[in-house]
Design an enzyme around this catalytic site. Structure first.
Site, PDB file in Angstrom:
ATOM      1  N   ARG A  39       0.798  -1.226   0.000  1.00  0.00           N
ATOM      2  CA  ARG A  39       0.000   0.000   0.000  1.00  0.00           C
ATOM      3  C   ARG A  39       0.827   1.271   0.000  1.00  0.00           C
ATOM      4  O   ARG A  39       0.555   2.193  -0.754  1.00  0.00           O
ATOM      5  CB  ARG A  39      -0.934   0.015   1.220  1.00  0.00           C
ATOM      6  CG  ARG A  39      -1.963  -1.091   1.221  1.00  0.00           C
ATOM      7  CD  ARG A  39      -2.837  -1.047   2.460  1.00  0.00           C
ATOM      8  NE  ARG A  39      -3.713   0.100   2.503  1.00  0.00           N
ATOM      9  CZ  ARG A  39      -4.631   0.291   3.444  1.00  0.00           C
ATOM     10  NH1 ARG A  39      -4.772  -0.579   4.420  1.00  0.00           N
ATOM     11  NH2 ARG A  39      -5.393   1.364   3.414  1.00  0.00           N
ATOM     12  N   HIS A  85      -8.412  -3.411  -6.629  1.00  0.00           N
ATOM     13  CA  HIS A  85      -7.964  -2.776  -5.389  1.00  0.00           C
ATOM     14  C   HIS A  85      -9.074  -2.855  -4.346  1.00  0.00           C
ATOM     15  O   HIS A  85     -10.014  -2.043  -4.348  1.00  0.00           O
ATOM     16  CB  HIS A  85      -7.601  -1.315  -5.661  1.00  0.00           C
ATOM     17  CG  HIS A  85      -6.744  -0.702  -4.589  1.00  0.00           C
ATOM     18  ND1 HIS A  85      -5.462  -1.119  -4.317  1.00  0.00           N
ATOM     19  CD2 HIS A  85      -6.987   0.316  -3.709  1.00  0.00           C
ATOM     20  CE1 HIS A  85      -4.950  -0.392  -3.342  1.00  0.00           C
ATOM     21  NE2 HIS A  85      -5.857   0.475  -2.951  1.00  0.00           N
ATOM     22  N   TYR A 129     -18.785  13.999 -10.824  1.00  0.00           N
ATOM     23  CA  TYR A 129     -18.761  15.223 -11.613  1.00  0.00           C
ATOM     24  C   TYR A 129     -17.513  15.343 -12.484  1.00  0.00           C
ATOM     25  O   TYR A 129     -17.483  16.149 -13.411  1.00  0.00           O
ATOM     26  CB  TYR A 129     -18.836  16.453 -10.700  1.00  0.00           C
ATOM     27  CG  TYR A 129     -20.117  16.541  -9.913  1.00  0.00           C
ATOM     28  CD1 TYR A 129     -21.354  16.605 -10.552  1.00  0.00           C
ATOM     29  CD2 TYR A 129     -20.089  16.560  -8.512  1.00  0.00           C
ATOM     30  CE1 TYR A 129     -22.525  16.678  -9.820  1.00  0.00           C
ATOM     31  CE2 TYR A 129     -21.257  16.648  -7.777  1.00  0.00           C
ATOM     32  CZ  TYR A 129     -22.475  16.695  -8.437  1.00  0.00           C
ATOM     33  OH  TYR A 129     -23.633  16.780  -7.714  1.00  0.00           O
TER      34      TYR A 129
END
Length: 819
Positions: A39, A85, A129
């Site tokens: 990670r 993931h 958006y």
């Protein structure tokens, strides 16, 4: 009934007894390694963490390339989270946003549409958006992925395969940098210039034994996307040699002069990862609190074209000093370099050469595997083409053999037996169309076969000769550089050491004036040419109506002053903090420099630079008190001031002198009396003490000033009066007495002279500045003033108007006479 649990023998055999602390230790180590490798830390080969790699691979699998249309970010986040993931969508989207920010990455890997945040720390719009697609340079990280160039592994649910690393056609870890915090370790690799990194890589290929200084001839230093300036090359050298260092990064700015003559400082570029809005807020806060002086206004005029923060300075502010204060407080920050990355799955801190070496090792493996993959494909194609050419040479027999066969399988076997075709060749020939048997088609096959043979030969050479393999890597790196390299943004300057405010200001003698309404300014003493005594002088200040000069003194711009007020307070002031203004200027409000109370006036100034060991500050009050306090008690002065002396009601502090414990003290009064006594007659007292009687005053008389003299002092005592008259008298004429006596007549204070304004011990080479209440000022050599005995009227020092009077004097050494 038995209370023992019903456990089968097989289950019991699988139970293992362990110590709790051992299990916690091993579990924590497993967790730590999972965070480190899975990670938080980038792989040294492609410079990516798993989440970055998975986002790019998900876009690659979805066909969202630089040439495709943009896709909703939420779609990319969903694909990445669902297939590769298994973490939260917020973490994935935050990573996607950063890869699209031009101020975060030197070469963004994602091309975004919409609001992706700002340098003000504004968050990006919601993922529904915004839209993204892969940036062209990101495709260079994924190029040749389908050619068995890297290993693949199963995804988290074993449904799909994902790459363990990307082929990475350029050293992405150095180019875009990386940051992250793992368990017990962190990484912070700064971004670099693509062209410089590629040049260094090429140099390392040609010169495997090169040193880090050799590589630094190509890599000048980090190149941040926000530009700015790195101060000092030693830290860069340390970072490249050891993998760790602390770089000082400074904002870029320039100075503009407005039409009104004031300066403004314009910030053009900010240090990497500095929040602009917080920077502006911090500057405003420090200016309001008085930690930053000389700032009148602050505004952010930044737009899409770049950074522009405008800092308007006050009239008379020293621009160099304000710049220095800004650099010390907010415009320079530290970037801690930690070149920590995963090497073969293990975290390692790497030097510049090691970073490039690990990348080269990876790239050689990629090119070798790609070449082998392409060789296998070329050999397979050559094998098919050889079969087709043999079939064309025997076209009639081949056609007859196929026609006389019962089915396809029989035809394949017959071809293999009759002509020696392999299974693959036979399969291909059976599927051939009749149209491919034309002579033109035959020529094309022969040409293709020759090309494939050339390709095989070239690939075999690459695989057999490492120098050829490295030549391929070099050529591809040059192509990347030609396509994507940009001009350097971050400049690097030498560290000249700490620059203090004093370093930026000439250490010159100045005249400081302060009015009753607290307007203060400084003017270089050279502004006032020396005149003969008796003149009116020139305008020294354009005072407001009703205002008058309260104090005038001379000092050097580097002096640190103790400013004593009539109310017994003392403040510390740096002379260069006082705005330098023109001779006729009114000045700036002293409240910007000193926290004076209403009706509080400065009556004495002492330069702390003059202090020596075992010195004292000897103070005199209007009502005749005198007090001696050790200079060390004035070392720590608050911005709000501290008590210097306790005063009785109706009394005020009038003057302060520095004494050395072996001096005599002369007190002069407004009615022209003077007394000289040994300073040790006044014991040393604390700051809060009132002091003891120094002189017995006649009714209506008050102390005008105090002066310190030595036994063998060859100076004279200068006395000046309110009406502008004065004289010098040898110190020998003032015999030593006990304190609290009436003293001797010093000067006549009749109607012509007026009362005494000040006394001062002066040398023959000194100059004196005299200033009137209305702001008239005159400079003259002390030698111009006559030396006469006590109890005389003296001569005209300065012509004073009928409605004006002398405010004060200040004495300083003649410039040429200074040692």
């Amino acid at each position: 009934m038995s209370s023992e649990p019903d456990v089968s023998d097989d289950a019991a055999a699988r139970i293992e007894t362990v110590r709790v602390e051992d299990e916690m230790e091993q579990s924590y180590i497993d967790y730590a390694m999972s965070v480190i490798a899975g990670r938080a830390l980038p792989d040294v080969r492609d410079g990516l963490k798993p989440v970055h790699r998975r986002i790019l691979y998900a876009m690659h699998e979805e066909g969202i390339s630089s040439g495709s249309s943009h896709r909703k970010s939420s779609s990319i986040v969903g694909e990445t989270m669902g297939n590769f993931h298994p973490h939260g969508d917020k973490a994935i989207y935050d990573t996607l946003v950063r890869m699209a920010q031009e101020f975060s990455m030197r070469h963004p890997l994602v091309d975004g549409q919409g609001n992706f945040g700002s340098v003000d720390g504004d968050p990006a719009a919601a993922m529904r958006y915004t839209e993204v697609r892969m940036a062209p340079i990101a495709e260079e990280l994924l190029s040749d992925l389908e050619k068995d160039t890297v290993d693949f592994q199963s995804n988290y649910d074993d449904r799909l395969q994902e790459p363990t690393v990307l082929p990475a056609a350029f050293p992405n870890l150095l180019v875009n940098g990386s940051s992250g915090i793992a368990v017990g370790m962190s990484t912070n690799v700064p971004p670099h210039n693509l062209g410089e990194v590629i040049d260094a890589t090429l140099h390392l290929i040609d010169n495997p034994e090169c040193t880090i200084p050799d590589l630094m001839e190509h890599v000048e230093g980090p190149d941040f996307p926000t530009g700015a300036t790195i101060v000092g090359r030693n830290a860069i050298r340390k970072a490249y040699q050891t993998g760790r260092a602390r770089l000082s990064v400074r904002a870029d700015y320039h100075v503009e002069t407005t039409e009104t003559g004031t300066d403004r400082i314009i910030l053009d570029e900010l240090p990497y990862q500095q929040n602009k809005s917080k920077l502006v807020e911090r500057i405003a806060e420090m200016a309001n609190e008085g930690d930053l002086e000389g700032i009148r206004d602050l505004r952010d005029e930044s737009d899409r074209d770049g950074i522009r923060v405008v800092i308007e300075l006050k009239r008379g502010a020293n621009t160099d000093v304000v710049e220095n204060q800004l650099l010390e407080s907010v415009l320079e920050q530290t970037f801690g370099v930690i070149n920590l990355a995963l090497v073969d799955g293990e975290p390692k801190v790497l030097s510049l050469k090691e970073l490039l070496g690990e990348y080269l090792r990876h790239r050689k493996e990629v090119v070798r595997r790609r070449s082998q993959f392409e060789l296998d494909e070329a050999e397979n194609r050559a094998h098919i083409l050889e079969g087709r050419l043999l079939a064309l040479d025997n076209v009639e027999e081949v056609v007859d053999t196929i026609r006389n066969s019962e089915d396809r399988d029989a035809a394949k076997e017959a071809l293999k037996e009759a002509f020696g075709f392999t299974q693959e060749q036979a399969d291909h020939i059976v599927r051939m169309q009749l149209g491919s048997l034309t002579s033109l088609e035959a020529a094309e096959i022969e040409d293709e076969y020759e090309e494939v043979q050339a390709t095989i030969e070239r690939l075999e050479t690459i695989l057999a000769d490492e120098s050829e393999l490295l030549s391929v890597i070099k050529e591809e790196l040059r192509e990347i550089k030609a396509e994507y390299a940009e001009e350097r943004r971050t400049t690097i300057v030498e560290d000249t050491g700490t620059v203090t405010d004093e370093d930026l200001i000439p250490n010159e003698e100045v005249v400081v004036s302060l009015s009753e309404q607290d307007y203060i300014k400084r003017v270089p003493v050279e502004t006032y040419s020396a005149q003969h005594r008796g003149g009116k002088g020139i305008i020294g200040a354009d005072l407001k109506e009703g205002d008058r000069i309260a104090t005038v003194f001379t000092a050097r711009t580097h002096d640190h002053l103790l400013c004593f007020t009539d109310q017994g307070q003392v403040y510390r002031l740096k002379v260069y903090q006082i705005p330098e203004m023109s001779r006729t200027a009114r000045g700036t409000s002293a409240v910007n420099l000193l926290d004076l109370d209403d009706e509080e006036e400065i009556t004495a100034v002492v330069a702390t630079d003059d202090f020596e060991e075992d010195e004292y500050l000897t103070m005199a009050t209007r009502n005749g008190y005198v007090k001696r306090t050790g200079a060390e008690e004035f070392e720590n002065i608050l911005s709000t001031g501290i008590i210097a002396i306790s005063l009785a009601d109706g009394d005020e502090l009038v003057d302060v002198e520095v004494t050395n414990g072996a001096s005599d003290v002369v007190l002069g009064t407004e009615k022209g009396m003077a007394i000289r006594f040994d300073e040790t007659d006044v014991r040393s007292m604390g700051r809060n003490a009132r002091g003891v009687w120094g002189i017995e005053l006649e009714e209506g008389d008050r102390v005008a000033g105090v002066s310190a003299i030595r036994e063998a002092d060859d100076r004279t005592l200068l006395t000046v009066t309110r009406r502008g008259f004065g004289k010098r008298t040898p110190l020998s004429e003032y015999r030593r007495q006990s304190r609290n006596g009436k003293g001797l007549v010093d000067i006549k204070t009749d109607e012509r002279n007026g009362w005494v304004a000040a006394i001062e011990a002066v040398a023959e080479t000194d100059h004196v500045i005299a200033m009137s209440d209305d702001g008239q000022i005159i400079r003259m050599p002390v030698a111009e003033i006559s030396t006469v005995g006590r109890n005389t009227k003296g001569v005209r020092v300065m012509a004073i108007d009928a409605d004006d009077q002398l405010a004060g004097i200040s004495v300083f050494p003649e410039p040429d006479a200074e040692s």
